[in-house]
Design a protein around this motif. Structure first.
Motif, PDB file in Angstrom:
ATOM      1  N   SER A   1       0.812  -1.228   0.000  1.00  0.00           N
ATOM      2  CA  SER A   1       0.000   0.000   0.000  1.00  0.00           C
ATOM      3  C   SER A   1       0.839   1.268   0.000  1.00  0.00           C
ATOM      4  O   SER A   1       0.492   2.259  -0.661  1.00  0.00           O
ATOM      5  CB  SER A   1      -0.932  -0.002   1.211  1.00  0.00           C
ATOM      6  OG  SER A   1      -1.786  -1.107   1.192  1.00  0.00           O
ATOM      7  N   ARG A   2       1.951   1.262   0.747  1.00  0.00           N
ATOM      8  CA  ARG A   2       2.770   2.476   0.823  1.00  0.00           C
ATOM      9  C   ARG A   2       3.445   2.767  -0.517  1.00  0.00           C
ATOM     10  O   ARG A   2       3.383   3.895  -1.023  1.00  0.00           O
ATOM     11  CB  ARG A   2       3.822   2.327   1.924  1.00  0.00           C
ATOM     12  CG  ARG A   2       4.467   3.657   2.303  1.00  0.00           C
ATOM     13  CD  ARG A   2       5.531   3.478   3.356  1.00  0.00           C
ATOM     14  NE  ARG A   2       5.878   4.748   3.979  1.00  0.00           N
ATOM     15  CZ  ARG A   2       7.045   5.002   4.567  1.00  0.00           C
ATOM     16  NH1 ARG A   2       7.978   4.045   4.610  1.00  0.00           N
ATOM     17  NH2 ARG A   2       7.284   6.162   5.111  1.00  0.00           N
ATOM     18  N   LEU A   3       4.067   1.738  -1.105  1.00  0.00           N
ATOM     19  CA  LEU A   3       4.743   1.937  -2.390  1.00  0.00           C
ATOM     20  C   LEU A   3       3.748   2.313  -3.475  1.00  0.00           C
ATOM     21  O   LEU A   3       3.987   3.240  -4.269  1.00  0.00           O
ATOM     22  CB  LEU A   3       5.493   0.667  -2.781  1.00  0.00           C
ATOM     23  CG  LEU A   3       6.180   0.675  -4.157  1.00  0.00           C
ATOM     24  CD1 LEU A   3       7.130   1.854  -4.285  1.00  0.00           C
ATOM     25  CD2 LEU A   3       6.904  -0.642  -4.398  1.00  0.00           C
ATOM     26  N   ARG A   4       2.623   1.636  -3.533  1.00  0.00           N
ATOM     27  CA  ARG A   4       1.624   1.943  -4.551  1.00  0.00           C
ATOM     28  C   ARG A   4       1.065   3.351  -4.361  1.00  0.00           C
ATOM     29  O   ARG A   4       0.777   4.059  -5.340  1.00  0.00           O
ATOM     30  CB  ARG A   4       0.507   0.904  -4.519  1.00  0.00           C
ATOM     31  CG  ARG A   4       0.950  -0.469  -5.038  1.00  0.00           C
ATOM     32  CD  ARG A   4      -0.056  -1.551  -4.694  1.00  0.00           C
ATOM     33  NE  ARG A   4      -1.380  -1.215  -5.173  1.00  0.00           N
ATOM     34  CZ  ARG A   4      -2.508  -1.606  -4.560  1.00  0.00           C
ATOM     35  NH1 ARG A   4      -2.457  -2.307  -3.452  1.00  0.00           N
ATOM     36  NH2 ARG A   4      -3.674  -1.267  -5.058  1.00  0.00           N
TER      37      ARG A   4
ATOM     38  N   PRO B   1      16.465  -0.703  -4.769  1.00  0.00           N
ATOM     39  CA  PRO B   1      16.766  -0.700  -6.210  1.00  0.00           C
ATOM     40  C   PRO B   1      15.560  -0.961  -7.100  1.00  0.00           C
ATOM     41  O   PRO B   1      15.552  -0.600  -8.268  1.00  0.00           O
ATOM     42  CB  PRO B   1      17.784  -1.843  -6.346  1.00  0.00           C
ATOM     43  CG  PRO B   1      17.497  -2.750  -5.189  1.00  0.00           C
ATOM     44  CD  PRO B   1      17.060  -1.851  -4.077  1.00  0.00           C
ATOM     45  N   SER B   2      14.514  -1.588  -6.558  1.00  0.00           N
ATOM     46  CA  SER B   2      13.355  -1.948  -7.381  1.00  0.00           C
ATOM     47  C   SER B   2      12.092  -1.297  -6.842  1.00  0.00           C
ATOM     48  O   SER B   2      11.859  -1.271  -5.620  1.00  0.00           O
ATOM     49  CB  SER B   2      13.174  -3.473  -7.404  1.00  0.00           C
ATOM     50  OG  SER B   2      11.970  -3.819  -8.049  1.00  0.00           O
ATOM     51  N   LEU B   3      11.285  -0.752  -7.761  1.00  0.00           N
ATOM     52  CA  LEU B   3       9.974  -0.205  -7.393  1.00  0.00           C
ATOM     53  C   LEU B   3       8.876  -1.107  -7.948  1.00  0.00           C
ATOM     54  O   LEU B   3       7.768  -0.658  -8.228  1.00  0.00           O
ATOM     55  CB  LEU B   3       9.826   1.220  -7.942  1.00  0.00           C
ATOM     56  CG  LEU B   3      10.831   2.253  -7.426  1.00  0.00           C
ATOM     57  CD1 LEU B   3      10.550   3.617  -8.049  1.00  0.00           C
ATOM     58  CD2 LEU B   3      10.791   2.342  -5.904  1.00  0.00           C
ATOM     59  N   ARG B   4       9.180  -2.369  -8.086  1.00  0.00           N
ATOM     60  CA  ARG B   4       8.223  -3.330  -8.636  1.00  0.00           C
ATOM     61  C   ARG B   4       7.039  -3.511  -7.690  1.00  0.00           C
ATOM     62  O   ARG B   4       7.205  -3.693  -6.494  1.00  0.00           O
ATOM     63  CB  ARG B   4       8.915  -4.687  -8.831  1.00  0.00           C
ATOM     64  CG  ARG B   4       8.053  -5.721  -9.502  1.00  0.00           C
ATOM     65  CD  ARG B   4       8.671  -7.109  -9.370  1.00  0.00           C
ATOM     66  NE  ARG B   4       8.485  -7.635  -8.014  1.00  0.00           N
ATOM     67  CZ  ARG B   4       8.859  -8.865  -7.650  1.00  0.00           C
ATOM     68  NH1 ARG B   4       9.485  -9.636  -8.507  1.00  0.00           N
ATOM     69  NH2 ARG B   4       8.645  -9.284  -6.419  1.00  0.00           N
ATOM     70  N   THR B   5       5.835  -3.473  -8.240  1.00  0.00           N
ATOM     71  CA  THR B   5       4.632  -3.754  -7.463  1.00  0.00           C
ATOM     72  C   THR B   5       3.941  -4.988  -8.030  1.00  0.00           C
ATOM     73  O   THR B   5       3.967  -5.229  -9.233  1.00  0.00           O
ATOM     74  CB  THR B   5       3.650  -2.575  -7.494  1.00  0.00           C
ATOM     75  OG1 THR B   5       3.231  -2.344  -8.842  1.00  0.00           O
ATOM     76  CG2 THR B   5       4.294  -1.311  -6.938  1.00  0.00           C
TER      77      THR B   5
END
Length: 290
Positions: A84-87, A128-132
């Motif tokens: 939830s935070r990253l998204r 390094p990754s912002l993968r969701t």
């Protein structure tokens, strides 16, 4: 009422996670306090609404969510973290970038927006990754999202007394009373996207369509090869009556359009593609209805 949003999710097998996260998710799956699938979307939506309605608003939660969507196939547990935070950070950055700064400040005060951006920047420096694992789309399902699936993988539920149509190829967990899902294996999803890209590159000169399907393919490649891929119509089912949902064969129509192109049946391909485009254009137009 759920938001009018569709979701494309990837569930990775428990073995894809680090030993620490593996233990966390295994314990989470056994917890009696975690949100069950039937109410998970509502819980996730309620959390976001509370953040935005508080004073001052909070565009992103202070900590990452400990929740996830779960699936079990035989003895294998599959996990799709909410993130939830990253998204929220990614969505807020997109929101701020889509409109003039003065207008954006009307929604979220400048000081809060700057603090949110600073928090996100600090996170990115150490990550390094912002993968969701979850992609979302409001008011419609993007056409490329239908490519990874087959019509036989559709699972439709129409209310408590409605009929289920077509058992999913991959077993599903409990779902809300009214729902439309497609679930497939990662191997099948990648294979179908790869075939579609070959056809599109050979027969279609539309750069946008090619780019959008390529983006879906690149995203799928980031996950464990034994994952599951799910298309969930989410709150969009509330924009369609039972007859409309039963008649929605968007996955089959996109597949037929691609097959028609590959076989030299251009008129069939165009007709199938237009059916999908017109169906979702009419639904998307409801965003501006009063």
């Amino acid at each position: 009422m759920l938001p009018y949003t569709a979701y494309l999710r990837v569930y990775e097998p428990l073995t894809a996670f680090t030993p620490r996260d593996r233990a966390v998710w295994a314990g989470y799956a056994e917890s009696r306090d975690r949100p069950r699938r039937a109410g998970a979307l509502e819980v996730e939506h309620d959390e976001s609404v509370r953040r935005l309605l508080c004073v001052p608003p909070a565009p992103a939660p202070d900590k990452e969510s400990h929740n996830a969507y779960l699936r079990r196939v035989e003895d294998m547990l599959y996990v799709c973290p909410w993130q939830s935070r990253l998204r929220s950070w990614l969505a807020f950055a997109s929101f701020r970038g889509s409109m003039p700064v003065k207008l954006a400040d009307r929604f979220v005060p400048k000081a809060i927006a700057e603090q949110t951006a600073d928090d996100f920047d600090r996170f990115k420096r150490g990550e390094p990754s912002l993968r969701t694992n979850i992609h979302t789309s409001t008011w419609h399902v993007p056409t490329p999202w239908f490519v990874p699936f087959d019509s036989a993988e559709r699972w439709l539920v129409l209310g408590a007394e409605g009929n289920e149509t077509t058992e999913p190829a991959v077993p599903t967990t409990t779902a809300p009373p009214r729902n439309m899902l497609y679930v497939t294996s990662m191997a099948q999803a990648r294979r179908r996207v790869a075939r579609a890209l070959v056809v599109i590159r050979r027969h279609v000169g539309h750069v946008t369509i090619l780019t959008e399907v390529e983006e879906v393919g690149r995203w799928l490649e980031e996950f464990h090869p034994h994952s599951l891929v799910e298309l969930d119509y989410g709150g969009l089912v509330h924009l369609m009556n039972d007859e409309t949902l039963q008649g929605d064969q968007s996955v089959a129509e996109v597949s037929a359009a691609l097959a028609g192109l590959d076989n030299g049946q251009e008129e069939l391909a165009f007709a199938m593609y237009q059916r999908v485009i017109l169906r979702w254009r009419s639904i998307q137009a409801l965003e501006f209805a009063n």
